[in-house]
Scaffold this active site. Structure first.
Site, PDB file in Angstrom:
ATOM      1  NE  ARG A 122      47.052  33.463  69.389  1.00  0.00           N
ATOM      2  CZ  ARG A 122      47.709  33.274  70.519  1.00  0.00           C
ATOM      3  NH1 ARG A 122      47.066  33.310  71.661  1.00  0.00           N
ATOM      4  NH2 ARG A 122      49.011  33.045  70.510  1.00  0.00           N
ATOM      5  CD  GLN A 127      43.465  26.289  64.971  1.00  0.00           C
ATOM      6  OE1 GLN A 127      43.668  25.188  64.473  1.00  0.00           O
ATOM      7  NE2 GLN A 127      42.679  26.451  66.019  1.00  0.00           N
ATOM      8  CG  ASP A 130      48.577  31.692  65.883  1.00  0.00           C
ATOM      9  OD1 ASP A 130      49.390  32.627  66.069  1.00  0.00           O
ATOM     10  OD2 ASP A 130      47.728  31.350  66.722  1.00  0.00           O
ATOM     11  CB  SER A 133      50.211  29.573  68.215  1.00  0.00           C
ATOM     12  OG  SER A 133      49.123  30.342  68.675  1.00  0.00           O
ATOM     13  CE1 TYR A 235      47.799  36.571  72.368  1.00  0.00           C
ATOM     14  CE2 TYR A 235      46.032  37.351  70.958  1.00  0.00           C
ATOM     15  CZ  TYR A 235      47.311  36.873  71.115  1.00  0.00           C
ATOM     16  OH  TYR A 235      48.103  36.674  70.020  1.00  0.00           O
TER      17      TYR A 235
END
Length: 528
Positions: A122, A127, A130, A133, A235
Site C-alpha cells: 500500500r 494504488q 490495489d 482496496s 492497516y
C-alpha cells in the site's frame, strides 16, 4: 505471450478477472487474450462480447491452461487448478499466503510464479493495482445496502402527516476503505452515522464525510490512552489490553442506541478481532442489524456465522456473508480486471507482450509469493523513506496590554528615527544640489520632489485590499503626474501649459478608470 481468465470454480463466485474492456488494453500491451467459455456470464459479459473484443473463447479449462502463459484469476486456485500449473506459467490472483501456507507450498512445487493481488504494497505508486482496496470499497458499499434490506425502517428521518420517523443510527467500526465507503453510503441515505477506529488520524476523514468520530474517555495520565493504532502498510495494529477494555466499554454504552452496526476490522495475517460481543447484541433493540465484513476470518461479532444470515434471540439480524463483492459482480469484475491490467502493465514495460519480472521493483517484489521454484513470502519492507513525525507547532503566546503598549511605543520611536534620518538626508542632498545647480533648475527640482512625496503619501498609503497592487502603483504615478502638472499650469510658456493640461487629462482618465475598475471588482462580491 498469452493471458487467460478461467471460469471461477469457487462456489458462488460470480466475478471474472478479465472483462472485454480490460482485454482491449491488454492487447495493446502485446498480449493475446483467452477466456474460458462462460467465465464472464455471471458478471454480465457474454462470450459474444469477448469475441467482439478480440478475445479467443476456449471451451475447456484444461485447454485454456495448456494454451496460456499467464493465468489471471479472482479466488486462490484449488488442487485441480494447481495441477495444471507448470514452471513456465505465471498465476495472478488473490492468494492470502499467510492463511494458505499449504497451498503456497503446493504451488512452489510446480515451479510456477505466483503474484498475489492481496499482497500489493500500500504505497502511492501501487494504488492502481490495489485490488484489496477496490474490493473493500465495494464490500463497504454493499454492506449498507444489505443492512437496509434487513432493516425495517427508513435510514433518513421524516416528518409526515402520519407521524415522525427518527433517522437510523449507524455505527461503523473500522474506518479503512470499506468503512469509509459504508460511512459515505449511510450518510447519503440520511442516517445518523457514528464511526470508530484505533487510528486517531482518521477522525478528520470521518467528520469530513458527515459522521461523528467516537472517542474513548481516558483519565489523564492513564495507561493505554487514545493512542496511534496505525501500523505499517496502512492497516491498524493490535490494541493494548487497556485500550481494548475502554473500547468494549464504549461499545456497550452505544449498543442500546444503535440500529445498524457495520464491522470492518481486520489485521492481515490474523483472525478477525472480536469487537461486538454477544452481550452487546443482546443490548440492541429488536429489528437492529449487524453486518460483519470480517466473517471470512472469524468475524468481529461473537454470533457471526460465515456465509449465513441469522437472527439472535432478541430479534437482531446478523449478516455474515463473505461474498459482498461477488454480489455486485459486474462492478467488482470491472475494477479487479483494471487492477490486473495495471499489474501486467508494470510487468510489461516494453509493451511487447513479454513479462519482465523485476524483483528489484518494490511493487512486483511485494506481490510475488513464489518465484523460480522458491517461496518469496513474506517480502521485505518497501524501500521507502518514512515520513518523519512532525513536532506540534508551539502556540504563540498572546501579548499582554502592557507588552502591546511597549511594542507600539518602540515601533513609534523606530519610525520617528527613520523619518528624521530620511528628512536629514534629503535636506543635505538639496543643499549639495543647490550649491552647484542654477536657480531655475532648483525651482523645478523642488516641485518634482514635493509632487513625488505628496503622491506617495496620498496614494501608496491606501490599503491594498481596496485595489490591486498594480493599480496602487499606477495611481501613485498618476498622482505624481497630476500634482506636478497642476503646479506647472500657471507657467508663462504656452508649450508648458499645453503639456501640463495633457498630463492632467491623461492622469485623470487613469485615476477615474481605476475607481471604475475597483467598483466592478467590489460588485463581484456583492449579492444582487
Amino acid at each position: 505471450m498469452r493471458i487467460a481468465a478461467p471460469r471461477e470454480v469457487f462456489v458462488g463466485e460470480a466475478r471474472v478477472a478479465m472483462t472485454p474492456e480490460s482485454a482491449r488494453h491488454l492487447q495493446k500491451l502485446g498480449y493475446n487474450c483467452f477466456v474460458e467459455a462462460g467465465a464472464g456470464q455471471l458478471a454480465g459479459h457474454s462470450d459474444e462480447a469477448y469475441l467482439a473484443a478480440g478475445v479467443t473463447v476456449v471451451d475447456t479449462r484444461d485447454a485454456l491452461y495448456a494454451a496460456s502463459d499467464v493465468i489471471a484469476k479472482v479466488r486462490p486456485p484449488d488442487a485441480s487448478e494447481i495441477a495444471l500449473l507448470s514452471a513456465d506459467k505465471t498465476l495472478i490472483s488473490f492468494f492470502y499466503p499467510a492463511q494458505n501456507k499449504e497451498l503456497l507450498e503446493q504451488v512452489r512445487a510446480t515451479g510456477a510464479t505466483v503474484i498475489a493481488m492481496d499482497m500489493v504494497p500500500r504505497i502511492s505508486r501501487a494504488q492502481k493495482m490495489d485490488a484489496l482496496s477496490s474490493m473493500a470499497n465495494i464490500a463497504g458499499y454493499r454492506s449498507v445496502i444489505e443492512a437496509g434490506n434487513n432493516f425495517g425502517r427508513f435510514f433518513t428521518g421524516q416528518v409526515t402527516a402520519a407521524g415522525k420517523v427518527p433517522p437510523a443510527k449507524v455505527l461503523v467500526i473500522g474506518a479503512g476503505v470499506a468503512g469509509l465507503a459504508a460511512i459515505g453510503v449511510a450518510t447519503s441515505l440520511g442516517a445518523q452515522v457514528y464511526a470508530f477506529d484505533v487510528r486517531p488520524e482518521v477522525a478528520e476523514q470521518i467528520e469530513s464525510m458527515g459522521a461523528e468520530f467516537v472517542y474513548l474517555d481516558f483519565a489523564e495520565g492513564q495507561a493505554g490512552g487514545q493512542q496511534d493504532g496505525a501500523a505499517t502498510g496502512g492497516y491498524a495494529a493490535p490494541s493494548s489490553p487497556e485500550f481494548r477494555e475502554k473500547q468494549l466499554a464504549k461499545f456497550r454504552e452505544l449498543a442500546p442506541q444503535i440500529d445498524i452496526v457495520v464491522t470492518t476490522a481486520l489485521i492481515p495475517g490474523r483472525d478477525a478481532p472480536k469487537l461486538w460481543l454477544a452481550d452487546m447484541v443482546a443490548a440492541m433493540k429488536p429489528g437492529s442489524v449487524v453486518v460483519d465484513l470480517a466473517a471470512e476470518l472469524g468475524g468481529n461479532c461473537d454470533l457471526t456465522v460465515a456465509d449465513q444470515r441469522l437472527v439472535s434471540p432478541n430479534g437482531v439480524t446478523i449478516v455474515g456473508y463473505t461474498d459482498f463483492p461477488s454480489r455486485m459482480a459486474a462492478q467488482s469484475s470491472a475494477l479487479y480486471a483494471t487492477n490486473i491490467r495495471h499489474m501486467l502493465a508494470d510487468l510489461t514495460q516494453g509493451k511487447d507482450g513479454k513479462i519482465v519480472h523485476n524483483m528489484e521493483d518494490d511493487v512486483i517484489r511485494g506481490a510475488t509469493v513464489a518465484f523460480e521454484g522458491a517461496i518469496t513470502y513474506p517480502p521485505p519492507p518497501p524501500k521507502i523513506a518514512a515520513i518523519a513525525t512532525q513536532k506540534p507547532k508551539e502556540k504563540v503566546k498572546a501579548p499582554t496590554p502592557e507588552e502591546k503598549r511597549a511594542a507600539e511605543a518602540a515601533a513609534f520611536r523606530a519610525e520617528t528615527k527613520s523619518q528624521l534620518t530620511l528628512l536629514a538626508g534629503g535636506t543635505a542632498l538639496l543643499l549639495i544640489v543647490g550649491a552647484f545647480a542654477p536657480a531655475a533648475f532648483m525651482s523645478h527640482f523642488i516641485v518634482f520632489v514635493l509632487a513625488c512625496f505628496v503622491g506617495f503619501q496620498v496614494i501608496w498609503n491606501v490599503s491594498h485590499s481596496l485595489h490591486t497592487p498594480l493599480m496602487a502603483v499606477t495611481n501613485a504615478v498618476s498622482g505624481i503626474v497630476i500634482l506636478g502638472a497642476l503646479l506647472q499650469a500657471g507657467s508663462g510658456n504656452w508649450l508648458v501649459v499645453v503639456l501640463a493640461a495633457l498630463s492632467v487629462l491623461i492622469a485623470t482618465v487613469n485615476i477615474v478608470g481605476g475607481f471604475l475598475v475597483t467598483r466592478r471588482m467590489l460588485a463581484m462580491f456583492q449579492k444582487s
